[in-house]
Enzyme design. Structure first.
Site, short mmCIF file in Angstrom:
data_model
loop_
_atom_site.label_atom_id
_atom_site.label_comp_id
_atom_site.label_asym_id
_atom_site.label_seq_id
_atom_site.Cartn_x
_atom_site.Cartn_y
_atom_site.Cartn_z
N ASP B 165 0.93 -1.17 -0.03
CA ASP B 165 -0.04 -0.07 0.11
C ASP B 165 0.94 1.21 -0.13
O ASP B 165 1.59 1.55 1.13
CB ASP B 165 -0.85 0.09 1.23
CG ASP B 165 -1.99 -1.21 1.18
OD1 ASP B 165 -1.82 -2.00 0.46
OD2 ASP B 165 -2.95 -0.95 1.93
N LYS B 228 -6.86 3.34 -3.44
CA LYS B 228 -7.42 3.13 -2.09
C LYS B 228 -7.64 4.69 -1.50
O LYS B 228 -6.92 5.29 -1.92
CB LYS B 228 -6.31 2.69 -1.16
CG LYS B 228 -6.56 2.54 0.32
CD LYS B 228 -5.32 1.69 1.00
CE LYS B 228 -5.16 1.96 2.51
NZ LYS B 228 -4.19 1.38 3.18
N LYS B 264 -10.32 0.12 -2.66
CA LYS B 264 -10.16 0.06 -1.09
C LYS B 264 -10.69 1.31 -0.36
O LYS B 264 -9.66 1.94 -0.28
CB LYS B 264 -9.00 -0.65 -0.68
CG LYS B 264 -8.70 -0.68 0.90
CD LYS B 264 -7.24 -1.40 1.12
CE LYS B 264 -7.02 -1.43 2.80
NZ LYS B 264 -5.74 -1.93 2.86
#
Lengths: 288, 328
Positions: B165, B228, B264
Protein backbone atom coordinates in the site's frame (compact mmCIF):
# COMPACT_ATOMS: atom_id res chain seq x y z
CA UNK A 1 -61.71 36.90 17.83
CA UNK A 2 -60.46 33.45 16.89
CA UNK A 3 -59.85 30.85 19.50
CA UNK A 4 -56.22 30.00 20.13
CA UNK A 5 -55.21 26.49 19.08
CA UNK A 6 -53.29 24.57 21.70
CA UNK A 7 -49.95 23.03 20.74
CA UNK A 8 -50.27 19.26 20.41
CA UNK A 9 -46.94 17.95 21.60
CA UNK A 10 -45.12 14.84 20.40
CA UNK A 11 -42.43 13.94 22.90
CA UNK A 12 -39.27 12.06 22.04
CA UNK A 13 -37.01 9.51 23.71
CA UNK A 14 -34.00 10.32 25.90
CA UNK A 15 -30.88 8.47 24.73
CA UNK A 16 -27.27 9.45 25.36
CA UNK A 17 -28.25 12.91 26.62
CA UNK A 18 -30.10 13.70 23.38
CA UNK A 19 -33.77 13.55 22.44
CA UNK A 20 -34.07 11.40 19.31
CA UNK A 21 -37.29 10.20 17.70
CA UNK A 22 -37.89 6.49 17.78
CA UNK A 23 -35.92 4.73 15.04
CA UNK A 24 -39.22 3.07 14.09
CA UNK A 25 -40.93 6.42 13.60
CA UNK A 26 -43.87 5.28 15.74
CA UNK A 27 -45.72 7.25 18.36
CA UNK A 28 -48.78 6.67 20.51
CA UNK A 29 -51.42 8.79 22.17
CA UNK A 30 -51.13 9.49 25.88
CA UNK A 31 -54.41 10.14 27.62
CA UNK A 32 -55.25 11.45 31.05
CA UNK A 33 -56.80 9.30 33.78
CA UNK A 34 -60.16 10.53 32.44
CA UNK A 35 -59.32 9.50 28.86
CA UNK A 36 -58.64 12.99 27.45
CA UNK A 37 -55.81 13.60 24.97
CA UNK A 38 -52.64 14.82 26.69
CA UNK A 39 -49.83 14.42 24.15
CA UNK A 40 -48.17 12.01 21.74
CA UNK A 41 -45.19 10.00 22.96
CA UNK A 42 -42.61 8.05 20.95
CA UNK A 43 -43.13 4.29 20.88
CA UNK A 44 -39.62 2.90 21.23
CA UNK A 45 -38.53 -0.18 19.27
CA UNK A 46 -35.92 -2.83 20.05
CA UNK A 47 -33.38 -0.83 18.05
CA UNK A 48 -33.91 2.19 20.28
CA UNK A 49 -33.26 -0.13 23.22
CA UNK A 50 -30.07 -1.32 21.54
CA UNK A 51 -28.91 2.26 20.93
CA UNK A 52 -29.72 3.15 24.53
CA UNK A 53 -27.57 0.26 25.78
CA UNK A 54 -24.67 1.46 23.63
CA UNK A 55 -25.09 4.97 25.08
CA UNK A 56 -25.27 3.60 28.64
CA UNK A 57 -22.16 1.48 28.11
CA UNK A 58 -20.29 4.47 26.73
CA UNK A 59 -21.23 6.57 29.76
CA UNK A 60 -20.36 3.84 32.28
CA UNK A 61 -16.59 4.41 32.39
CA UNK A 62 -16.86 8.10 33.22
CA UNK A 63 -19.78 7.81 35.65
CA UNK A 64 -18.46 4.82 37.60
CA UNK A 65 -15.01 6.45 37.66
CA UNK A 66 -16.32 9.73 39.06
CA UNK A 67 -15.87 10.18 42.80
CA UNK A 68 -18.78 9.21 45.01
CA UNK A 69 -18.87 12.79 46.26
CA UNK A 70 -19.24 14.04 42.69
CA UNK A 71 -22.07 11.60 41.92
CA UNK A 72 -23.86 12.72 45.07
CA UNK A 73 -23.58 16.35 44.00
CA UNK A 74 -25.01 15.58 40.57
CA UNK A 75 -28.00 13.73 42.06
CA UNK A 76 -28.56 16.58 44.49
CA UNK A 77 -28.57 18.89 41.49
CA UNK A 78 -31.31 16.75 39.89
CA UNK A 79 -33.38 17.29 43.04
CA UNK A 80 -32.86 21.05 42.72
CA UNK A 81 -33.96 21.04 39.09
CA UNK A 82 -37.00 18.93 39.96
CA UNK A 83 -37.93 21.41 42.66
CA UNK A 84 -37.84 24.29 40.19
CA UNK A 85 -40.30 22.49 37.88
CA UNK A 86 -42.85 21.82 40.62
CA UNK A 87 -45.81 23.37 38.82
CA UNK A 88 -45.34 21.35 35.65
CA UNK A 89 -44.86 18.06 37.50
CA UNK A 90 -47.84 18.72 39.76
CA UNK A 91 -50.09 19.39 36.76
CA UNK A 92 -48.87 16.21 35.03
CA UNK A 93 -49.42 14.10 38.11
CA UNK A 94 -52.96 15.38 38.45
CA UNK A 95 -53.68 14.70 34.78
CA UNK A 96 -51.91 11.36 34.45
CA UNK A 97 -52.68 9.68 37.72
CA UNK A 98 -55.94 11.38 38.52
CA UNK A 99 -54.75 12.30 42.00
CA UNK A 100 -55.91 15.41 43.81
CA UNK A 101 -53.71 18.52 43.72
CA UNK A 102 -52.89 18.16 47.44
CA UNK A 103 -51.81 14.54 47.00
CA UNK A 104 -49.76 15.51 43.91
CA UNK A 105 -47.84 18.08 45.95
CA UNK A 106 -47.17 15.46 48.61
CA UNK A 107 -45.85 12.98 46.00
CA UNK A 108 -43.69 15.69 44.46
CA UNK A 109 -42.16 16.59 47.83
CA UNK A 110 -41.48 12.92 48.41
CA UNK A 111 -39.76 12.60 45.02
CA UNK A 112 -37.45 15.54 45.70
CA UNK A 113 -36.71 14.24 49.20
CA UNK A 114 -36.03 10.77 47.80
CA UNK A 115 -33.40 12.15 45.43
CA UNK A 116 -31.72 14.11 48.22
CA UNK A 117 -31.82 11.01 50.42
CA UNK A 118 -30.13 8.84 47.77
CA UNK A 119 -27.64 11.61 46.93
CA UNK A 120 -26.47 11.40 50.52
CA UNK A 121 -25.86 7.67 50.20
CA UNK A 122 -23.30 8.03 47.39
CA UNK A 123 -20.26 8.18 49.69
CA UNK A 124 -21.77 6.19 52.54
CA UNK A 125 -22.88 2.98 50.88
CA UNK A 126 -19.25 1.82 50.84
CA UNK A 127 -19.09 2.19 54.60
CA UNK A 128 -21.99 -0.19 55.22
CA UNK A 129 -21.29 -2.64 52.38
CA UNK A 130 -17.49 -2.62 52.38
CA UNK A 131 -15.37 -4.07 55.14
CA UNK A 132 -11.88 -4.70 56.44
CA UNK A 133 -11.78 -8.47 56.79
CA UNK A 134 -9.73 -10.23 59.45
CA UNK A 135 -7.60 -12.87 57.72
CA UNK A 136 -5.10 -15.39 59.05
CA UNK A 137 -2.02 -14.00 57.37
CA UNK A 138 0.11 -10.86 57.05
CA UNK A 139 -2.37 -9.08 54.81
CA UNK A 140 -4.82 -6.26 54.82
CA UNK A 141 -7.96 -7.72 53.35
CA UNK A 142 -10.39 -5.10 52.14
CA UNK A 143 -13.77 -5.45 50.46
CA UNK A 144 -15.21 -2.49 48.62
CA UNK A 145 -18.30 -1.90 46.49
CA UNK A 146 -18.23 -1.69 42.71
CA UNK A 147 -21.13 -0.86 40.37
CA UNK A 148 -22.56 -3.75 38.34
CA UNK A 149 -22.56 -1.95 34.98
CA UNK A 150 -25.44 -1.23 32.64
CA UNK A 151 -28.78 -1.90 34.33
CA UNK A 152 -32.12 -2.13 32.56
CA UNK A 153 -35.03 -0.80 34.61
CA UNK A 154 -38.70 -1.56 33.97
CA UNK A 155 -40.31 1.39 35.74
CA UNK A 156 -43.46 0.84 37.78
CA UNK A 157 -46.69 1.59 35.88
CA UNK A 158 -48.13 3.43 38.88
CA UNK A 159 -46.67 6.26 40.90
CA UNK A 160 -45.29 7.83 37.72
CA UNK A 161 -42.86 10.30 39.30
CA UNK A 162 -42.10 9.07 42.82
CA UNK A 163 -41.92 5.47 41.63
CA UNK A 164 -39.67 6.41 38.74
CA UNK A 165 -37.28 8.45 40.87
CA UNK A 166 -37.25 5.66 43.44
CA UNK A 167 -36.05 3.10 40.89
CA UNK A 168 -33.57 5.29 38.96
CA UNK A 169 -31.75 7.03 41.82
CA UNK A 170 -30.57 3.88 43.68
CA UNK A 171 -29.21 2.41 40.44
CA UNK A 172 -27.15 5.42 39.38
CA UNK A 173 -25.98 6.64 42.78
CA UNK A 174 -23.56 3.74 43.10
CA UNK A 175 -22.08 4.30 39.62
CA UNK A 176 -24.25 2.13 37.37
CA UNK A 177 -25.76 3.53 34.19
CA UNK A 178 -29.29 2.60 33.18
CA UNK A 179 -31.84 2.16 30.43
CA UNK A 180 -35.34 2.82 31.75
CA UNK A 181 -38.53 1.58 30.16
CA UNK A 182 -41.04 4.17 31.36
CA UNK A 183 -44.63 3.53 32.34
CA UNK A 184 -46.57 3.04 29.12
CA UNK A 185 -49.83 4.51 30.38
CA UNK A 186 -48.41 7.58 32.13
CA UNK A 187 -45.11 8.48 30.44
CA UNK A 188 -45.32 12.27 30.76
CA UNK A 189 -43.65 12.59 34.18
CA UNK A 190 -40.76 10.44 32.88
CA UNK A 191 -40.43 12.63 29.79
CA UNK A 192 -40.37 15.75 31.91
CA UNK A 193 -37.88 14.04 34.22
CA UNK A 194 -35.64 13.42 31.20
CA UNK A 195 -35.75 17.15 30.49
CA UNK A 196 -34.70 17.72 34.09
CA UNK A 197 -31.87 15.19 33.75
CA UNK A 198 -30.67 16.79 30.51
CA UNK A 199 -30.36 20.18 32.20
CA UNK A 200 -28.77 18.98 35.41
CA UNK A 201 -25.08 18.00 35.44
CA UNK A 202 -25.75 14.35 34.71
CA UNK A 203 -23.43 13.14 31.89
CA UNK A 204 -25.33 12.03 28.76
CA UNK A 205 -26.06 8.31 28.67
CA UNK A 206 -26.08 7.69 32.44
CA UNK A 207 -29.88 7.60 32.34
CA UNK A 208 -31.68 6.72 29.12
CA UNK A 209 -35.48 6.77 29.09
CA UNK A 210 -37.59 4.89 26.57
CA UNK A 211 -41.34 5.32 26.30
CA UNK A 212 -43.45 2.60 24.77
CA UNK A 213 -44.59 -0.93 25.50
CA UNK A 214 -42.60 -2.77 28.14
CA UNK A 215 -43.78 -6.13 26.69
CA UNK A 216 -42.08 -5.14 23.47
CA UNK A 217 -38.82 -3.66 24.76
CA UNK A 218 -38.03 -5.34 28.09
CA UNK A 219 -37.33 -8.85 26.67
CA UNK A 220 -34.71 -7.40 24.30
CA UNK A 221 -33.00 -5.71 27.23
CA UNK A 222 -33.27 -8.86 29.34
CA UNK A 223 -31.61 -10.90 26.59
CA UNK A 224 -28.99 -8.28 25.75
CA UNK A 225 -25.51 -9.63 26.42
CA UNK A 226 -24.13 -6.17 27.24
CA UNK A 227 -26.67 -5.46 29.99
CA UNK A 228 -25.43 -6.53 33.42
CA UNK A 229 -28.54 -6.27 35.54
CA UNK A 230 -32.30 -5.83 35.23
CA UNK A 231 -34.80 -4.36 37.66
CA UNK A 232 -38.23 -5.88 36.94
CA UNK A 233 -40.17 -3.76 39.44
CA UNK A 234 -42.72 -2.62 36.86
CA UNK A 235 -43.03 -5.89 34.94
CA UNK A 236 -46.27 -7.89 35.04
CA UNK A 237 -45.82 -11.50 36.29
CA UNK A 238 -45.70 -13.10 32.82
CA UNK A 239 -43.27 -10.52 31.48
CA UNK A 240 -41.11 -10.83 34.60
CA UNK A 241 -40.88 -14.60 34.10
CA UNK A 242 -39.88 -14.26 30.44
CA UNK A 243 -37.32 -11.60 31.26
CA UNK A 244 -35.83 -13.59 34.11
CA UNK A 245 -35.33 -16.58 31.80
CA UNK A 246 -33.70 -14.43 29.12
CA UNK A 247 -31.51 -12.75 31.73
CA UNK A 248 -30.03 -16.10 32.77
CA UNK A 249 -27.92 -16.37 29.60
CA UNK A 250 -25.28 -13.87 30.73
CA UNK A 251 -26.03 -14.19 34.46
CA UNK A 252 -27.58 -10.75 34.87
CA UNK A 253 -28.39 -9.60 38.35
CA UNK A 254 -32.19 -9.65 38.53
CA UNK A 255 -34.35 -7.66 40.93
CA UNK A 256 -37.72 -9.41 40.95
CA UNK A 257 -40.99 -7.50 41.11
CA UNK A 258 -42.37 -7.32 44.64
CA UNK A 259 -45.22 -9.65 45.57
CA UNK A 260 -47.28 -6.89 47.14
CA UNK A 261 -48.19 -3.41 45.98
CA UNK A 262 -45.34 -1.05 46.85
CA UNK A 263 -45.94 1.95 49.08
CA UNK A 264 -43.55 4.39 47.46
CA UNK A 265 -43.92 6.82 50.36
CA UNK A 266 -42.44 4.31 52.82
CA UNK A 267 -38.76 4.27 53.79
CA UNK A 268 -37.03 2.51 50.87
CA UNK A 269 -34.06 1.11 52.77
CA UNK A 270 -30.82 0.23 51.02
CA UNK A 271 -32.03 -2.90 49.19
CA UNK A 272 -32.40 -1.19 45.82
CA UNK A 273 -28.84 0.12 45.94
CA UNK A 274 -27.28 -3.14 47.03
CA UNK A 275 -29.17 -5.12 44.38
CA UNK A 276 -26.83 -3.76 41.72
CA UNK A 277 -23.51 -3.74 43.54
CA UNK A 278 -20.54 -6.05 43.23
CA UNK A 279 -17.97 -6.64 45.94
CA UNK A 280 -14.29 -6.33 45.14
CA UNK A 281 -11.88 -7.85 47.66
CA UNK A 282 -8.20 -6.92 47.66
CA UNK A 283 -5.40 -8.69 49.53
CA UNK A 284 -2.56 -6.34 50.32
CA UNK A 285 0.67 -7.44 52.06
CA UNK A 286 1.36 -5.78 55.40
CA UNK A 287 4.69 -4.14 56.12
CA UNK A 288 7.73 -2.72 54.33
CA UNK B 1 -22.32 17.56 -21.99
CA UNK B 2 -25.59 15.70 -21.91
CA UNK B 3 -27.85 17.06 -19.25
CA UNK B 4 -29.01 13.63 -18.06
CA UNK B 5 -25.53 12.55 -16.98
CA UNK B 6 -25.85 12.85 -13.25
CA UNK B 7 -22.44 12.60 -11.72
CA UNK B 8 -20.36 13.35 -14.80
CA UNK B 9 -19.47 10.33 -16.85
CA UNK B 10 -15.87 9.80 -17.80
CA UNK B 11 -16.72 7.15 -20.37
CA UNK B 12 -17.05 9.86 -22.98
CA UNK B 13 -13.40 10.72 -22.61
CA UNK B 14 -12.23 7.33 -23.63
CA UNK B 15 -13.57 7.79 -27.15
CA UNK B 16 -11.42 10.87 -27.52
CA UNK B 17 -8.27 9.23 -26.32
CA UNK B 18 -8.56 5.52 -27.00
CA UNK B 19 -5.44 5.57 -29.02
CA UNK B 20 -3.61 7.86 -26.71
CA UNK B 21 -3.15 6.15 -23.33
CA UNK B 22 0.44 5.29 -24.13
CA UNK B 23 1.17 8.94 -24.85
CA UNK B 24 -0.62 10.59 -21.94
CA UNK B 25 2.43 10.39 -19.72
CA UNK B 26 4.89 11.57 -22.35
CA UNK B 27 5.20 14.92 -20.63
CA UNK B 28 3.74 16.75 -17.66
CA UNK B 29 1.79 18.94 -20.06
CA UNK B 30 0.25 15.94 -21.81
CA UNK B 31 -0.66 14.31 -18.50
CA UNK B 32 -2.08 17.56 -17.20
CA UNK B 33 -4.06 17.99 -20.39
CA UNK B 34 -5.54 14.52 -20.07
CA UNK B 35 -6.37 14.71 -16.37
CA UNK B 36 -7.90 18.15 -16.62
CA UNK B 37 -9.81 16.95 -19.67
CA UNK B 38 -11.71 14.45 -17.49
CA UNK B 39 -15.26 15.68 -16.96
CA UNK B 40 -15.84 17.44 -13.69
CA UNK B 41 -17.69 15.70 -10.88
CA UNK B 42 -21.07 17.12 -9.96
CA UNK B 43 -20.48 17.42 -6.21
CA UNK B 44 -24.12 17.87 -5.26
CA UNK B 45 -25.10 14.97 -7.53
CA UNK B 46 -22.41 12.66 -6.12
CA UNK B 47 -23.29 13.52 -2.51
CA UNK B 48 -26.98 13.05 -3.24
CA UNK B 49 -26.55 9.71 -5.01
CA UNK B 50 -24.28 8.35 -2.27
CA UNK B 51 -26.76 9.47 0.40
CA UNK B 52 -29.65 7.93 -1.53
CA UNK B 53 -27.88 4.59 -1.92
CA UNK B 54 -27.07 4.74 1.79
CA UNK B 55 -30.76 4.50 2.62
CA UNK B 56 -31.21 1.01 1.12
CA UNK B 57 -32.64 -1.38 3.64
CA UNK B 58 -30.71 -4.69 3.75
CA UNK B 59 -32.31 -7.21 6.09
CA UNK B 60 -32.34 -10.88 7.18
CA UNK B 61 -30.76 -13.30 4.66
CA UNK B 62 -29.46 -10.53 2.41
CA UNK B 63 -27.92 -8.90 5.45
CA UNK B 64 -26.36 -12.19 6.49
CA UNK B 65 -24.80 -12.55 3.05
CA UNK B 66 -23.59 -8.95 3.14
CA UNK B 67 -22.02 -9.45 6.58
CA UNK B 68 -20.11 -12.53 5.46
CA UNK B 69 -19.00 -10.84 2.24
CA UNK B 70 -17.87 -7.77 4.18
CA UNK B 71 -15.89 -9.92 6.63
CA UNK B 72 -14.14 -11.64 3.74
CA UNK B 73 -13.23 -8.21 2.30
CA UNK B 74 -11.70 -6.72 5.44
CA UNK B 75 -8.05 -5.71 5.41
CA UNK B 76 -7.47 -5.97 9.15
CA UNK B 77 -5.14 -3.10 9.88
CA UNK B 78 -2.82 -1.97 12.63
CA UNK B 79 -0.69 1.06 11.84
CA UNK B 80 0.35 2.51 15.18
CA UNK B 81 3.71 3.60 16.46
CA UNK B 82 3.09 1.28 19.40
CA UNK B 83 2.63 -1.89 17.29
CA UNK B 84 4.53 -4.84 18.70
CA UNK B 85 5.20 -8.31 17.24
CA UNK B 86 2.79 -9.66 19.85
CA UNK B 87 0.01 -7.34 18.74
CA UNK B 88 0.58 -8.30 15.11
CA UNK B 89 0.44 -12.01 16.00
CA UNK B 90 -2.80 -11.49 17.90
CA UNK B 91 -4.29 -9.60 14.97
CA UNK B 92 -3.21 -12.31 12.52
CA UNK B 93 -4.85 -14.97 14.70
CA UNK B 94 -8.03 -12.93 14.56
CA UNK B 95 -7.71 -12.53 10.78
CA UNK B 96 -7.57 -16.30 10.30
CA UNK B 97 -10.37 -17.08 12.80
CA UNK B 98 -12.37 -13.88 13.30
CA UNK B 99 -14.74 -15.62 15.72
CA UNK B 100 -12.95 -18.56 17.37
CA UNK B 101 -16.24 -19.90 18.73
CA UNK B 102 -17.74 -20.17 15.25
CA UNK B 103 -15.78 -21.82 12.40
CA UNK B 104 -18.43 -20.78 9.84
CA UNK B 105 -17.18 -17.20 9.89
CA UNK B 106 -15.03 -16.58 6.80
CA UNK B 107 -11.45 -15.41 7.21
CA UNK B 108 -10.63 -11.82 6.32
CA UNK B 109 -8.88 -10.88 3.07
CA UNK B 110 -5.60 -9.56 4.43
CA UNK B 111 -3.73 -8.04 7.33
CA UNK B 112 -2.08 -4.67 6.85
CA UNK B 113 1.03 -3.70 8.86
CA UNK B 114 4.15 -1.53 8.74
CA UNK B 115 7.08 -2.95 6.71
CA UNK B 116 9.21 -3.98 9.71
CA UNK B 117 6.41 -6.23 10.98
CA UNK B 118 5.72 -7.96 7.65
CA UNK B 119 7.94 -10.96 8.44
CA UNK B 120 6.13 -11.46 11.75
CA UNK B 121 2.74 -11.26 10.01
CA UNK B 122 3.81 -13.68 7.26
CA UNK B 123 4.86 -16.22 9.91
CA UNK B 124 1.65 -15.71 11.85
CA UNK B 125 -0.82 -16.12 8.97
CA UNK B 126 1.12 -19.09 7.57
CA UNK B 127 -0.74 -20.99 4.88
CA UNK B 128 -4.19 -19.80 5.94
CA UNK B 129 -4.71 -17.88 2.70
CA UNK B 130 -4.86 -14.52 4.46
CA UNK B 131 -2.68 -12.09 2.49
CA UNK B 132 -0.13 -9.82 4.10
CA UNK B 133 -0.18 -6.20 3.00
CA UNK B 134 2.43 -3.66 3.97
CA UNK B 135 2.28 0.09 3.80
CA UNK B 136 5.41 1.59 2.26
CA UNK B 137 6.85 4.72 0.66
CA UNK B 138 7.27 6.82 3.80
CA UNK B 139 3.71 6.15 4.97
CA UNK B 140 1.60 8.11 5.87
CA UNK B 141 2.94 11.46 4.61
CA UNK B 142 4.96 10.20 1.63
CA UNK B 143 7.49 12.92 2.24
CA UNK B 144 10.79 11.35 1.29
CA UNK B 145 13.04 10.78 -1.70
CA UNK B 146 12.23 8.25 -4.40
CA UNK B 147 15.27 6.15 -3.38
CA UNK B 148 13.97 5.82 0.17
CA UNK B 149 10.48 4.96 -1.07
CA UNK B 150 11.74 2.30 -3.49
CA UNK B 151 13.97 0.75 -0.83
CA UNK B 152 11.08 0.82 1.65
CA UNK B 153 8.98 -1.10 -0.88
CA UNK B 154 11.73 -3.59 -1.72
CA UNK B 155 12.26 -4.39 1.95
CA UNK B 156 8.54 -5.02 2.45
CA UNK B 157 8.39 -7.29 -0.59
CA UNK B 158 11.57 -9.12 0.44
CA UNK B 159 10.03 -9.74 3.85
CA UNK B 160 7.16 -11.53 2.10
CA UNK B 161 4.43 -8.92 1.60
CA UNK B 162 1.80 -10.01 -0.95
CA UNK B 163 0.48 -6.49 -1.31
CA UNK B 164 2.03 -3.06 -0.99
CA UNK B 165 0.00 0.00 0.00
CA UNK B 166 1.87 3.09 -1.23
CA UNK B 167 0.96 6.72 -0.67
CA UNK B 168 1.14 9.27 -3.48
CA UNK B 169 3.04 12.51 -3.09
CA UNK B 170 0.06 14.77 -2.41
CA UNK B 171 2.27 17.86 -2.37
CA UNK B 172 3.41 17.19 -5.93
CA UNK B 173 -0.12 16.31 -7.02
CA UNK B 174 -1.62 19.51 -5.62
CA UNK B 175 1.23 21.55 -7.09
CA UNK B 176 0.32 20.17 -10.53
CA UNK B 177 3.47 18.06 -10.89
CA UNK B 178 1.49 15.05 -12.12
CA UNK B 179 4.41 13.48 -13.97
CA UNK B 180 6.41 13.20 -10.75
CA UNK B 181 3.52 11.36 -9.08
CA UNK B 182 3.11 9.16 -12.15
CA UNK B 183 6.78 8.23 -12.35
CA UNK B 184 6.90 7.49 -8.65
CA UNK B 185 4.02 5.03 -8.96
CA UNK B 186 5.69 3.40 -11.98
CA UNK B 187 8.96 3.04 -10.02
CA UNK B 188 7.21 1.55 -6.98
CA UNK B 189 5.22 -0.81 -9.19
CA UNK B 190 8.50 -2.04 -10.65
CA UNK B 191 9.92 -2.52 -7.15
CA UNK B 192 6.85 -4.51 -6.15
CA UNK B 193 7.55 -7.39 -8.53
CA UNK B 194 4.73 -9.90 -8.11
CA UNK B 195 3.21 -8.08 -5.16
CA UNK B 196 -0.04 -6.21 -5.79
CA UNK B 197 0.21 -2.45 -5.59
CA UNK B 198 -2.48 -0.40 -3.87
CA UNK B 199 -2.18 3.33 -4.41
CA UNK B 200 -3.40 5.49 -1.53
CA UNK B 201 -4.77 8.79 -2.81
CA UNK B 202 -5.43 10.31 0.63
CA UNK B 203 -8.65 11.88 -0.58
CA UNK B 204 -9.00 13.90 2.62
CA UNK B 205 -6.12 16.04 1.42
CA UNK B 206 -7.16 16.34 -2.22
CA UNK B 207 -9.84 18.95 -1.49
CA UNK B 208 -12.20 18.31 -4.44
CA UNK B 209 -13.96 15.37 -6.09
CA UNK B 210 -12.42 16.49 -9.39
CA UNK B 211 -8.99 15.90 -7.86
CA UNK B 212 -10.12 12.49 -6.59
CA UNK B 213 -11.15 11.52 -10.13
CA UNK B 214 -7.86 12.83 -11.57
CA UNK B 215 -5.76 11.07 -8.95
CA UNK B 216 -7.68 7.84 -9.54
CA UNK B 217 -7.00 7.94 -13.27
CA UNK B 218 -3.38 8.91 -12.68
CA UNK B 219 -2.86 5.94 -10.35
CA UNK B 220 -4.56 3.52 -12.72
CA UNK B 221 -2.63 4.78 -15.78
CA UNK B 222 0.62 4.37 -13.86
CA UNK B 223 -0.15 0.72 -13.18
CA UNK B 224 -1.76 0.55 -9.72
CA UNK B 225 -3.68 -2.70 -9.08
CA UNK B 226 -5.90 -1.05 -6.47
CA UNK B 227 -6.81 2.52 -5.64
CA UNK B 228 -7.31 3.21 -1.95
CA UNK B 229 -8.97 6.23 -0.41
CA UNK B 230 -6.95 7.03 2.66
CA UNK B 231 -4.18 6.27 5.08
CA UNK B 232 -6.61 6.43 7.99
CA UNK B 233 -4.47 9.19 9.52
CA UNK B 234 -6.38 12.10 7.95
CA UNK B 235 -10.02 13.12 8.40
CA UNK B 236 -12.26 12.85 6.49
CA UNK B 237 -11.24 9.38 5.30
CA UNK B 238 -13.38 6.98 3.27
CA UNK B 239 -16.63 8.85 2.73
CA UNK B 240 -19.36 7.37 0.56
CA UNK B 241 -19.23 10.02 -2.22
CA UNK B 242 -15.45 9.75 -2.55
CA UNK B 243 -15.75 5.99 -2.85
CA UNK B 244 -18.49 6.53 -5.43
CA UNK B 245 -16.21 8.72 -7.56
CA UNK B 246 -13.42 6.13 -7.36
CA UNK B 247 -15.76 3.26 -8.24
CA UNK B 248 -16.88 5.21 -11.31
CA UNK B 249 -13.24 5.71 -12.23
CA UNK B 250 -12.41 1.97 -12.11
CA UNK B 251 -15.58 1.14 -14.06
CA UNK B 252 -14.71 3.68 -16.76
CA UNK B 253 -11.08 2.58 -16.81
CA UNK B 254 -12.12 -1.02 -17.44
CA UNK B 255 -14.41 0.12 -20.25
CA UNK B 256 -11.73 2.13 -21.99
CA UNK B 257 -8.59 0.04 -21.44
CA UNK B 258 -9.82 -3.47 -20.61
CA UNK B 259 -7.78 -3.51 -17.39
CA UNK B 260 -9.64 -4.03 -14.11
CA UNK B 261 -8.51 -2.16 -11.00
CA UNK B 262 -9.74 -2.74 -7.45
CA UNK B 263 -10.97 -0.22 -4.88
CA UNK B 264 -10.25 -0.04 -1.15
CA UNK B 265 -11.99 2.50 1.04
CA UNK B 266 -10.05 2.77 4.30
CA UNK B 267 -10.56 4.70 7.50
CA UNK B 268 -13.78 5.73 9.19
CA UNK B 269 -15.69 2.50 8.43
CA UNK B 270 -16.75 1.46 11.92
CA UNK B 271 -20.16 -0.14 11.81
CA UNK B 272 -21.86 -2.92 9.90
CA UNK B 273 -24.16 -0.30 8.45
CA UNK B 274 -21.17 1.61 7.04
CA UNK B 275 -19.81 -1.59 5.49
CA UNK B 276 -23.14 -2.56 3.94
CA UNK B 277 -23.58 0.93 2.50
CA UNK B 278 -20.21 0.47 0.81
CA UNK B 279 -21.33 -2.85 -0.68
CA UNK B 280 -24.53 -1.27 -2.02
CA UNK B 281 -22.41 1.47 -3.57
CA UNK B 282 -20.15 -1.12 -5.26
CA UNK B 283 -23.09 -3.08 -6.62
CA UNK B 284 -24.84 -0.01 -7.99
CA UNK B 285 -21.78 1.77 -9.36
CA UNK B 286 -19.14 -0.68 -10.54
CA UNK B 287 -21.35 -3.77 -10.63
CA UNK B 288 -21.24 -7.36 -9.40
CA UNK B 289 -17.75 -7.84 -10.83
CA UNK B 290 -16.30 -5.87 -7.94
CA UNK B 291 -18.26 -7.66 -5.20
CA UNK B 292 -15.28 -9.89 -4.53
CA UNK B 293 -12.36 -9.67 -2.09
CA UNK B 294 -10.01 -9.66 -5.09
CA UNK B 295 -11.50 -6.39 -6.32
CA UNK B 296 -12.92 -4.62 -3.29
CA UNK B 297 -11.49 -4.34 0.20
CA UNK B 298 -12.47 -2.56 3.39
CA UNK B 299 -9.50 -1.10 5.23
CA UNK B 300 -10.56 -1.15 8.85
CA UNK B 301 -10.07 -2.72 12.21
CA UNK B 302 -12.98 -1.85 14.51
CA UNK B 303 -15.64 -2.76 11.92
CA UNK B 304 -14.78 -6.45 12.23
CA UNK B 305 -16.05 -6.66 15.82
CA UNK B 306 -19.28 -4.94 14.85
CA UNK B 307 -19.77 -7.33 11.92
CA UNK B 308 -19.20 -10.28 14.25
CA UNK B 309 -21.63 -8.87 16.82
CA UNK B 310 -24.34 -8.44 14.20
CA UNK B 311 -23.67 -11.95 12.90
CA UNK B 312 -24.03 -13.33 16.41
CA UNK B 313 -27.24 -11.37 16.90
CA UNK B 314 -28.63 -13.11 13.80
CA UNK B 315 -27.51 -16.53 15.07
CA UNK B 316 -28.69 -16.25 18.66
CA UNK B 317 -31.52 -13.72 18.44
CA UNK B 318 -30.05 -11.65 21.25
CA UNK B 319 -27.91 -8.55 21.10
CA UNK B 320 -24.26 -9.19 21.77
CA UNK B 321 -21.78 -6.93 23.50
CA UNK B 322 -18.14 -5.90 23.16
CA UNK B 323 -17.25 -8.02 26.21
CA UNK B 324 -17.43 -11.14 24.06
CA UNK B 325 -14.91 -10.10 21.40
CA UNK B 326 -11.23 -9.27 21.41
CA UNK B 327 -10.03 -5.84 22.33
CA UNK B 328 -7.80 -4.48 19.59
Amino acid sequence: MTERLSVRKTYKLFIGGAFPRSESGRSYVVTSAKGEFLANASKASRKDARDAVVAARKAFGGWSGATAYNRGQVIYRIAEMLESRRAQFAAELVAADGVAAKKAAELLDAAVDRLVWYAGWSDKIGAIRGSANPVAGPYFNLSSTEPTGVVAVVAPPTGPLLGLVSVIAPVIVTGNTCVVVASERAPLPSITLSEVLATSDLPGGVVNILTGGSEEIAPWLAGHMDVNGIDLTGAAPDLAKTCEELAAENLKRVLRPPADKIDWLADPGTARMTAFLETKTVWHPIGV
Amino acid sequence: MDSFVLVGDAREVSTLTTSGFSDVASSNAALRGFLHGLPGVDKVGADGRAAMLGTRSIKTTAKRQAIDLAISMVDLTTLEGADTPGKVRAMCAKAVHPDPSNPDVPRVAAVCVYPDLVAEAVRAVGSSGVKVASVATAFPSGRSSLEVKVTDTELAVAAGADEVDMVIDRGAFLAGDYLKVFEEIVAIKAACGDAHLKVILETGELATYDNVRRASWLAMLAGGDFIKTSTGKVQPAATLPVTLVMLEAVRDFLDSTGRKVGVKPAGGIRTTKDAIKMLVLVKETAGDGWLDPDWFRLGASSVLNDLLMQRQKQDTGRYSGPDYFTLD
